[in-house]
Design an enzyme around this catalytic site. Structure first.
Site, PDB file in Angstrom:
ATOM      1  N   HIS A   1       0.996  -1.330   0.031  1.00 53.25           N
ATOM      2  CA  HIS A   1       0.005  -0.021  -0.026  1.00 53.25           C
ATOM      3  C   HIS A   1       0.912   1.292   0.291  1.00 53.25           C
ATOM      4  O   HIS A   1       0.242   2.393  -0.324  1.00 53.25           O
ATOM      5  CB  HIS A   1      -0.902  -0.024   1.096  1.00 53.25           C
TER       6      HIS A   1
ATOM      7  N   ASP B   1      -2.552 -10.379  -2.746  1.00 51.87           N
ATOM      8  CA  ASP B   1      -3.055 -10.165  -1.227  1.00 51.87           C
ATOM      9  C   ASP B   1      -4.367  -9.667  -1.558  1.00 51.87           C
ATOM     10  O   ASP B   1      -5.033  -9.379  -2.511  1.00 51.87           O
ATOM     11  CB  ASP B   1      -2.280  -8.800  -0.713  1.00 51.87           C
TER      12      ASP B   1
ATOM     13  N   HIS C   1      -6.189  -7.319  -0.487  1.00 51.44           N
ATOM     14  CA  HIS C   1      -6.350  -6.175  -0.782  1.00 51.44           C
ATOM     15  C   HIS C   1      -5.678  -5.416  -2.122  1.00 51.44           C
ATOM     16  O   HIS C   1      -4.632  -5.795  -2.337  1.00 51.44           O
ATOM     17  CB  HIS C   1      -5.943  -5.026   0.335  1.00 51.44           C
TER      18      HIS C   1
ATOM     19  N   ASP D   1      -4.195 -13.168   2.974  1.00 54.14           N
ATOM     20  CA  ASP D   1      -5.334 -12.575   3.688  1.00 54.14           C
ATOM     21  C   ASP D   1      -6.605 -13.035   2.967  1.00 54.14           C
ATOM     22  O   ASP D   1      -7.872 -12.569   3.404  1.00 54.14           O
ATOM     23  CB  ASP D   1      -5.424 -11.089   4.229  1.00 54.14           C
TER      24      ASP D   1
HETATM   25  C1  OKP Z   1      -2.900  -4.443   4.790  1.00 56.06           C
HETATM   26  B1  OKP Z   1      -2.499  -5.596   3.771  1.00 56.06           B
HETATM   27  C2  OKP Z   1     -11.136  -1.453   7.438  1.00 56.06           C
HETATM   28  C3  OKP Z   1      -9.705  -1.054   7.909  1.00 56.06           C
HETATM   29  C4  OKP Z   1      -8.725  -1.398   6.838  1.00 56.06           C
HETATM   30  C5  OKP Z   1      -6.234  -1.414   6.858  1.00 56.06           C
HETATM   31  C6  OKP Z   1      -6.161  -2.849   5.809  1.00 56.06           C
HETATM   32  C7  OKP Z   1      -4.720  -2.941   5.401  1.00 56.06           C
HETATM   33  C8  OKP Z   1      -4.331  -4.248   4.936  1.00 56.06           C
HETATM   34  N1  OKP Z   1     -11.875  -0.940   8.645  1.00 56.06           N
HETATM   35  N2  OKP Z   1      -7.363  -1.603   7.568  1.00 56.06           N
HETATM   36  O1  OKP Z   1      -3.069  -5.421   2.295  1.00 56.06           O
HETATM   37  O2  OKP Z   1      -2.867  -6.930   4.067  1.00 56.06           O
HETATM   38 ZN    ZN Z   2      -4.150  -7.359   2.535  1.00 57.13          ZN
END
Ligand code: OKP
Ligand code: ZN
Length: 344
Positions: free
Chosen positions: A159, A195, A197, A284
């Site tokens: 990110h 990932d 996300h 994840d």
């Molecule tokens: C990081 B990686 C939602 C909050 C989200 C951030 C998630 C970061 C993920 N309520 N918080 O891509 O695993």
């Molecule tokens: Zn993630």
């Protein structure tokens, strides 16, 4: 396959993050790496510490003033009379100025990050550069002829962009690995981000580049973090037009649909004909992940590893997310097993 790891990641241990309206204990914890390391040691992998790299390696990907901010942020926070986790409370969204960076630490924090889930503590910088060095070391091993290497990075990186942090990420480990490969004799590189996300930082870094392709499978930003990037119509720009591919998937995605998207990803990657692959490996996507909603199983990660290793490309695997701590070791070991079978 070598595993690159250092206990310095423990220096970063954010106490809490803003999650669904509440301050909750950080999902991104040192325990994640403890459990992955234990699983890999049990499986007999050789674990080595990272080498040292000059700051110039970071500046190939990141902005110098941003790196300076990360390095000095917590000392500035302490100088303002506070201690513990730094979290921001304001961001330059629409209608606010983006041409003046505030001199105070609170405003500077909001300037450089895009969320309130990415704490900076006293040891964060030490852990962040150690993670970057793990990724660079794994890239160096592959540049020197290893067929695959795994960087057990923590904190994660995908990110983080050229001059911003967020999403538990500070420096972009996978982008540093890809750039290192480019700078050390490797031809075109593809970054494949699996990932849950979207890897908005990696996408931003390589957006206008045709020498590093970015391909991402992730949950749709319509409902999932990072919310504001990762749609299918984002394809890159300028020289990089056509070198970014986003495959957003619906909540509840299981292996058969995931696998179909992976095939599309590799069709695009094959057209790009890379000389090496960097995998942003988040687990994840697991069915029991506490912040995610895909449905991959531990057995599916062995399949995923087989799909990745079957490409036969020199591969740097970089650890990103995965928050189901109890199973994170088995899931990562499942992916890496396929590579180890090829290279042990
Ligand atoms: C990081 B990686 C939602 C909050 C989200 C951030 C998630 C970061 C993920 N309520 N918080 O891509 O695993
Ligand atoms: Zn993630």
């Amino acid at each position: 396959m070598r595993v690159v790891h250092t206990p310095l990641h423990e220096r970063h241990d954010g106490a809490y993050e803003l999650h669904r309206g509440a301050l909750v204990p950080s999902f991104e914890s040192p325990e994640r790496v403890h459990i992955i390391l234990q699983a890999l040691e049990q499986a007999g992998y050789g674990v080595m510490p990272p080498r040292e790299f000059p700051e110039a390696a970071l500046l190939r990907v990141h902005d110098a003033e941003f790196v300076e901010f990360l390095r000095t942020a917590h000392a500035r926070w302490r100088a303002s009379g506070r201690d513990g986790s730094m979290l921001p409370s304001g961001f330059p969204a629409r209608g606010l100025r983006r041409d003046r960076r505030p001199s105070g630490i609170n405003g500077a924090m909001g300037w450089y990050t895009f969320d309130a889930s990415t704490p900076i503590v006293a040891g964060t910088w030490e852990a962040v550069i150690a993670a970057a060095q793990c990724a660079l070391t794994a890239a160096a091993l592959v540049a020197e002829g290893e067929s695959a290497a795994y960087a057990l990075c923590r904190p994660p990186g995908h990110h983080a962009g050229r001059s911003f942090y967020g999403g538990y990420c500070y420096l972009n480990n996978a982008a540093l690995a890809a750039q290192y490969l480019r700078d050390h004799g490797c031809g075109r590189v593809a970054v494949l981000d699996v990932d849950y996300h979207h890897g908005n930082g990696t996408q931003e870094i390589f957006w206008e580049r045709d020498d590093v392709m970015f391909v991402s499978l992730h949950a749709s930003p319509e409902t999932e973090y990072p919310y504001f990037l990762g749609y299918a119509d984002e394809c890159g720009a300028g020289a990089g037009e056509g070198c970014t591919l986003n495959l957003p998937l619906p909540l509840g995605t299981r292996w058969p649909e995931y696998r179909a998207a992976l095939d599309l990803a590799f069709e695009a990657i094959d057209r790009h004909a890379p000389a090496a692959l960097v995998v942003s490996l988040g687990v994840d996507t697991f069915e029991a992940d506490p912040i995610s909603a895909f449905k991959l199983t531990t057995a599916d990660y062995r399949e995923l590893g087989a799909c990745l290793a079957a490409r036969g490309l020199p591969t740097v695997v970089v650890q990103e997310g995965g928050y189901a701590v109890a199973e994170i070791g088995a899931n990562v070991a499942g992916v890496l097993g396929a590579f180890a079978g090829r290279t042990l």
